[in-house]
Design a protein around this motif. Sequence first.
Motif, PDB file in Angstrom:
ATOM      1  N   SER A  20      38.960  38.298  22.413  1.00  0.00           N
ATOM      2  CA  SER A  20      37.612  38.404  21.852  1.00  0.00           C
ATOM      3  C   SER A  20      37.577  37.639  20.537  1.00  0.00           C
ATOM      4  CB  SER A  20      37.240  39.870  21.590  1.00  0.00           C
ATOM      5  OG  SER A  20      38.084  40.409  20.573  1.00  0.00           O
ATOM      6  N   LEU A  36      28.477  35.765  28.657  1.00  0.00           N
ATOM      7  CA  LEU A  36      29.849  35.891  29.142  1.00  0.00           C
ATOM      8  C   LEU A  36      30.846  35.283  28.158  1.00  0.00           C
ATOM      9  CD1 LEU A  36      29.380  35.075  32.940  1.00  0.00           C
ATOM     10  CD2 LEU A  36      29.599  37.329  31.859  1.00  0.00           C
ATOM     11  N   HIS A  75      31.345  37.472  24.994  1.00  0.00           N
ATOM     12  CA  HIS A  75      32.099  38.692  25.274  1.00  0.00           C
ATOM     13  C   HIS A  75      33.411  38.417  26.013  1.00  0.00           C
ATOM     14  CE1 HIS A  75      29.006  41.478  23.846  1.00  0.00           C
ATOM     15  NE2 HIS A  75      28.128  40.592  24.312  1.00  0.00           N
ATOM     16  N   ALA A  76      33.843  37.152  25.994  1.00  0.00           N
ATOM     17  CA  ALA A  76      35.139  36.755  26.564  1.00  0.00           C
ATOM     18  C   ALA A  76      35.289  37.174  28.027  1.00  0.00           C
ATOM     19  CB  ALA A  76      36.289  37.327  25.723  1.00  0.00           C
ATOM     20  N   ARG A  77      34.245  36.955  28.805  1.00  0.00           N
ATOM     21  CA  ARG A  77      34.290  37.305  30.220  1.00  0.00           C
ATOM     22  C   ARG A  77      34.269  36.076  31.135  1.00  0.00           C
ATOM     23  NH1 ARG A  77      30.088  42.505  30.404  1.00  0.00           N
ATOM     24  NH2 ARG A  77      31.164  43.738  28.809  1.00  0.00           N
ATOM     25  N   THR A  78      34.299  34.903  30.541  1.00  0.00           N
ATOM     26  CA  THR A  78      34.365  33.685  31.344  1.00  0.00           C
ATOM     27  C   THR A  78      35.778  33.485  31.869  1.00  0.00           C
ATOM     28  OG1 THR A  78      34.846  32.394  29.357  1.00  0.00           O
ATOM     29  CG2 THR A  78      32.538  32.560  30.021  1.00  0.00           C
ATOM     30  N   ARG A  79      35.951  32.507  32.735  1.00  0.00           N
ATOM     31  CA  ARG A  79      37.285  32.200  33.232  1.00  0.00           C
ATOM     32  C   ARG A  79      38.159  31.713  32.071  1.00  0.00           C
ATOM     33  NH1 ARG A  79      36.362  28.907  38.943  1.00  0.00           N
ATOM     34  NH2 ARG A  79      35.448  30.667  40.127  1.00  0.00           N
ATOM     35  N   LYS A 131      43.036  41.587  28.153  1.00  0.00           N
ATOM     36  CA  LYS A 131      42.042  42.616  27.854  1.00  0.00           C
ATOM     37  C   LYS A 131      41.561  42.587  26.407  1.00  0.00           C
ATOM     38  CE  LYS A 131      43.528  45.904  31.410  1.00  0.00           C
ATOM     39  NZ  LYS A 131      44.024  47.279  31.676  1.00  0.00           N
ATOM     40  N   ASN A 164      43.472  35.177  34.590  1.00  0.00           N
ATOM     41  CA  ASN A 164      42.574  36.175  34.018  1.00  0.00           C
ATOM     42  C   ASN A 164      42.755  36.223  32.502  1.00  0.00           C
ATOM     43  OD1 ASN A 164      41.539  37.499  36.580  1.00  0.00           O
ATOM     44  ND2 ASN A 164      43.749  37.797  36.835  1.00  0.00           N
ATOM     45  N   ARG A 165      41.698  36.580  31.824  1.00  0.00           N
ATOM     46  CA  ARG A 165      41.788  36.738  30.367  1.00  0.00           C
ATOM     47  C   ARG A 165      42.473  38.061  30.037  1.00  0.00           C
ATOM     48  NH1 ARG A 165      39.288  33.173  27.160  1.00  0.00           N
ATOM     49  NH2 ARG A 165      37.655  31.839  28.034  1.00  0.00           N
TER      50      ARG A 165
END
Length: 274
Positions: A261, A240, A243-247, A258, A255-256
């Motif tokens: 990265s 996560l 791929h920059a999907r963490t909080r 879009k 939210n991050r």
Amino acid sequence: MHYLFWCAFEHLSFRIPEFESICSLLRIPLCWVEKNNTHPWIILDLPSDKEASKILTRSISTKHCIQLWAQGESYDAFHKRLEAFKFSDYSHLMNKDKSFKVNVETFMKKTGIKERIELIESMDYLPVDGEVNLVDPEVEYSYLEFWGLDNNNIPDKPLNIFFGLKVGEGQRSLITKQSIKTRKFIGNTTMDPQLALLMANLGKVENGCTVLDPFVGTGSLLLAAAEFKGFVFGGDIDFLMVHARTRPSRKGDKNRAKDESMHINFQEYGLLAQ
């Protein structure tokens, strides 16, 4: 010739290893005159400005470097030594056609404009004939004072005074360039850019090197290595994070973005080719 490297008073334990690594990487004979990590300077004996300038192309610790013309532990000793300096060897830099500027910096003591002017005027014996240019001088000199390390017990007079011809500045602008405050993609454990750049120097990263970070996180070490032309890649067990999907880590962000990265960080720093 002795060269004084005036250093930032941060990450002190990295200073000497950084100079050793840079000189080894650039094949510059390392001859210490003053070797310390407790004061804001080190002094090296180098063949010429060329070697000093090469070190400056890499050093993160260094704020700026001067040819050391005079040094004293009191005003009287300092002025006596500076007056005895062989200025005739530098007449081509001190003639009326060369504009100049004298930088004044004091460590552990604040000085106002009036005090700085008085310090400069105390060296009225300097045979400088050019015009003063504070914006874009052709020649720069530096006057440095060290007032100890205890902010609560400042002495009446400086403990060390230095003066010399400025050779150039280190690479501390890279710290600002890679600042976490303005970096697009960061995490909770993103490494301080200054520390990452210092580690890249300790690793002797240079053009064409391949650098692997198996615990890449948000890529701070790779960004630093890429800054010195290393070809970089890495991985991490945290899918996560990679791929920059963490909080998001910034206060107030829910939210991050879009486009967050590691890729966007390299793109913004002009390092995609690495």
